[in-house]
Design an enzyme around this catalytic site. Structure first.
Site, mmCIF file in Angstrom:
data_model
loop_
_atom_site.group_PDB
_atom_site.id
_atom_site.type_symbol
_atom_site.label_atom_id
_atom_site.label_comp_id
_atom_site.label_asym_id
_atom_site.label_seq_id
_atom_site.Cartn_x
_atom_site.Cartn_y
_atom_site.Cartn_z
ATOM 1 N N LYS A 82 -63.667 10.769 0.174
ATOM 2 C CA LYS A 82 -64.953 11.191 0.847
ATOM 3 C C LYS A 82 -64.676 12.136 1.794
ATOM 4 C CE LYS A 82 -68.967 8.759 3.127
ATOM 5 N NZ LYS A 82 -69.125 9.711 4.160
ATOM 6 N N CYS A 119 -40.294 17.774 42.335
ATOM 7 C CA CYS A 119 -39.318 18.493 43.171
ATOM 8 C C CYS A 119 -39.904 18.840 44.280
ATOM 9 C CB CYS A 119 -38.341 19.167 42.754
ATOM 10 S SG CYS A 119 -39.238 20.809 42.262
HETATM 11 S S1 IVH Z 1 -71.460 10.835 -3.899
HETATM 12 C C1 IVH Z 1 -75.700 9.315 -4.715
HETATM 13 N N1 IVH Z 1 -68.945 11.617 -3.350
HETATM 14 O O1 IVH Z 1 -70.629 11.525 1.769
HETATM 15 C C2 IVH Z 1 -74.211 9.760 -4.349
HETATM 16 N N2 IVH Z 1 -70.337 11.878 -1.600
HETATM 17 O O2 IVH Z 1 -73.875 9.511 1.692
HETATM 18 C C3 IVH Z 1 -74.135 10.949 -3.486
HETATM 19 N N3 IVH Z 1 -69.641 12.667 0.409
HETATM 20 O O3 IVH Z 1 -72.715 13.117 2.813
HETATM 21 C C4 IVH Z 1 -73.089 11.057 -2.754
HETATM 22 N N4 IVH Z 1 -67.516 12.871 -0.585
HETATM 23 O O4 IVH Z 1 -71.975 14.751 1.266
HETATM 24 C C5 IVH Z 1 -70.118 11.380 -2.926
HETATM 25 N N5 IVH Z 1 -66.688 12.133 -3.402
HETATM 26 C C6 IVH Z 1 -68.046 12.044 -2.686
HETATM 27 C C7 IVH Z 1 -68.353 12.490 -1.358
HETATM 28 C C8 IVH Z 1 -69.460 12.245 -0.781
HETATM 29 C C9 IVH Z 1 -68.352 13.412 0.576
HETATM 30 C C10 IVH Z 1 -70.490 12.589 1.548
HETATM 31 C C11 IVH Z 1 -71.815 13.295 0.999
HETATM 32 C C12 IVH Z 1 -72.750 12.495 1.859
HETATM 33 C C13 IVH Z 1 -72.372 11.328 2.076
HETATM 34 C C14 IVH Z 1 -72.621 9.911 1.150
#
Ligand code: IVH
Length: 676
Positions: free
Chosen positions: A123, A418
């Protein structure tokens, strides 16, 4: 159960607070509180609304994903909404287990059915972005906004180097790529280092760096920001049948030339998701960019479609977050640490706070200017962050939380260890203790320097021994070395009688020294071996040196205002004078000479530079003769150079001397005093 008046009031208060923070974060790019704190408010409101659905209002921030678009950017309606994902923050494996169980239940799978296949990813901690490619060309980039309508940031996104402006291969008629714009930690550090040097505003952290850069109205500003991008999904597609799984879809995006993070796996069942979560947690700090968790997605796109959405979140994905890397705490005090070179470093004493997996109680504040720049006051509520490295950092103060009783910090005028004067040079960021030999924090280093081969040359006095001598308060100043006896040494660890005797003999032998060595041994800042020699030769006696004011000191060749002022500071400290007297009383002695001002040597006061191969003498021999006649030999040509003695194959030094108009003396060249 209907909500109490108190709960109603709390929900309204939370909505107002979250809106305010949304605005600060999304629209003003100036977050007031750390994410973890925001998440906590958000979850509290979510929980209240879940328990009491009548509290849920049409405009509750829980109903939308982000902030409203800025007026200055054109709004973009997303053909396929940009959704959020359900986020869980359990530290245990329960997140993966609960997600798997929920998905299996929704799909009507029983115990006997095989494990489900998932795509597990990182993430990324940045800004969500949608890239619209038409016939392979990037035509629009938009932020998420409220999920339905975002902002047109095409111009800014075009400046991100890793985002292709044209897709590779057989591109579909329409392909919307969803992903994250982020800033690598090394890029962030380098950007801030440059900004610091240029006196410009620093980025708060990589995430804000990414979000703030994309939301700049001037693309020229964005272009200077080192941004990166990872694709993690798709929006609208036309003229292309995507592969049947999410993992294969990402492979296809990669083949189109889009950056896709390699840190992803296809996992089977909950245990394997949990293992990914654990493995990433272990390696999190070594990743080149910040993440705030992992994301699990049902791999089959057909199953994703069957699972569908609940409110604004897909049932087929979940984010499993790691504990926050930022937290709020109180700045209890700012204390001063004295480093080995006398640098006074302010250190934040913090109310203990759990951040990024450890309890933090202090953090370096670097120097006085840094505290002023961040406007930190004692008593402030501060944001503490643990970045990729392990050194905790105070990001800034939450000015909104001030009561008025906070105190502005001032660098102490005296060394807290000191009591010597603390001095900050005009062009320096660092304040230093002028205590030198007397300051406990500097004692060990000073003792080692004092005993070093080119100074007093006390063989056998190494750092282990100095540590013991100082830590056991056996030796405080170099003068104490001359009071050491066998008994004191024998009491130390691993000190055999023989080595004790050898050390005492070396200490005794060191008493007979030269004035130059003695001056060098004092360890005065900016006074190296060469300057010590110059000073010894120029003044001839220690008392004359001690009596010299800065103007007099600067009459010594190569002694400028910097050296003169550090000497003046050192000798102005009564403690330093005391140690010098004790050393003399202990029998440290040298042969004194005449002050050079009255030396009648033919070359008195003249500065020579020797270069090239001399016909009859080595350069060392020639230098000795010059020094014996009262002259001085310098290694490099400067305005203070009186003569350059150039042998054959003289190189750049001669050229420089000619540029500066210095006399030279070569065989067959212009006659100069050195050759006569
Ligand atoms: S999937 C419908 N994959 O996390 C699903 N999101 O609420 C759409 N994010 O701000 C999101 N890494 O930008 C997905 N590998 C990842 C991600 C990711 C970061 C962020 C995204 C959003 C939040 C999800």
């Amino acid at each position: 159960m209907t909500a109490t008046a108190e709960q109603q009031g709390r929900a309204a208060q939370l909505r107002a607070q979250i809106e305010q923070h949304n605005r600060a974060y999304y629209e003003l790019d100036a977050p007031i509180i750390p994410d973890a704190e925001y998440d906590r408010l958000f979850r509290e409101l979510q929980a209240l609304e879940q328990a009491h659905p009548e509290l849920l209002t049409a405009d509750s921030p829980t109903r939308r994903v982000g902030g409203a678009p800025l007026a200055q950017f054109d709004p973009v309606r997303h053909a396929v909404p940009m959704l959020s994902i359900r986020t869980e923050t359990d530290t245990e494996d329960s997140g993966a287990l609960a997600f798997d169980a929920r998905v299996r239940r929704e799909l009507g799978l029983g115990e006997a059915d095989p494990p489900l296949e998932y795509a597990a990813e990182l993430k990324f901690d940045g800004l969500a972005i949608s890239l619209r490619y038409e016939n392979g060309m990037l035509v629009r980039a938009a932020t998420r906004g409220d999920g339905e309508t975002g902002e047109d940031v095409t111009q800014n996104v075009r400046t991100v180097g890793s985002i292709p402006l044209r897709l590779r291969g057989d591109a579909p008629a329409v392909l919307e790529v969803r992903g994250e714009i982020y800033m690598r930690r090394d890029d962030f550090e380098a950007f801030n280092a440059r900004a610091l040097a240029a006196g410009e505003k620093l980025l708060v952290n990589p995430r804000n760096g990414a979000a703030g850069s994309i939301r700049q109205l001037d693309p020229a500003v964005t272009r200077k920001r080192p941004l990166s991008f990872f694709a993690y999904g798709v929006g609208e597609i036309d003229g292309w049948t995507p592969p049947p799984t999410h993992s294969a879809l990402l492979d296809a995006l990669l083949a189109f030339g889009l950056p896709v993070c390699a840190e992803r796996v296809v996992a089977h069942g909950a245990d394997s998701l949990a293992a990914f979560h654990r493995e990433v947690a272990r390696r999190r700090m070594t990743l080149p960019f910040d993440i705030d968790g992992v994301v699990y997605k049902v791999n089959s796109l057909a199953l994703q479609a069957r699972l569908g959405f609940v409110s604004r979140e897909p049932r087929w994905a979940v984010a499993h977050k790691y504990p926050a890397q930022e937290a709020l705490t109180e700045l209890l005090d700012i204390e001063i640490q004295v480093g080995r070179t006398g640098a006074l470093t302010p250190v934040a004493r913090l109310a203990p706070v759990f951040v990024g997996g450890v309890t933090v109680t202090n953090a370096t504040l670097h120097n006085e200017d840094e505290i002023r720049r961040k406007d930190l006051r004692i008593g402030d509520t501060v944001i503490v962050r643990r970045a990729g490295d392990v050194i905790p950092e105070v990001v800034g103060a939450v000015a909104e939380r001030r009561s008025g009783s906070e105190r502005v910090f001032a660098m102490p005028e005296k060394c807290p260890v000191c009591g010597s004067h603390a001095v900050r040079g005009a062009d320096e960021a660092v304040t230093r203790c002028s205590g030198g030999l007397f300051c406990a924090a500097q004692r060990k280093q000073a003792l080692l320097h004092f005993a070093s081969r080119r100074a007093m040359d006390i063989e056998g006095l190494g750092d282990k021994l100095v540590d013991q001598l100082v830590d056991n308060a056996v030796v405080g100043t170099p003068a104490d070395l001359y009071k050491l006896g066998v008994a004191a040494l024998a009491a130390l660890d691993r000190m055999a009688e023989k080595s004790a005797a050898n050390l005492l003999a070396a200490i005794e032998a060191s008493k007979q020294t030269t004035l130059a060595r003695f001056i060098f041994a004092l360890g005065i800042r900016n006074v190296g071996e060469r300057t010590a020699k110059d000073l010894a030769r120029h003044f001839g006696s220690l008392d004359r040196l001690l009596a010299a004011d800065p103007a007099r000191l600067q009459q010594v060749p190569d002694v400028g205002p910097v050296v003169a002022s550090s000497m003046a500071q050192f000798f102005a400290e009564p403690h330093n004078r005391e140690v010098i007297e004790q050393l003399r009383a202990a029998g440290v002695r040298w042969e004194e000479g005449e002050a050079q001002a009255s030396v009648s040597g033919r070359l008195a006061g003249k500065v020579f530079v020797l270069t090239g191969t001399l016909p009859t003498l080595s350069r060392e021999q020639a230098g000795g003769l010059i020094e014996a006649a009262g002259g001085k030999v310098s290694g490099s040509v400067s305005k203070k150079t009186d003569f350059v003695v150039a042998g054959s194959e003289a190189g750049s030094k001669l050229e420089k001397a000619q540029q500066l108009g210095v006399s030279d003396h070569r065989r067959g060249g212009a006659a100069g005093p050195a050759g006569e």
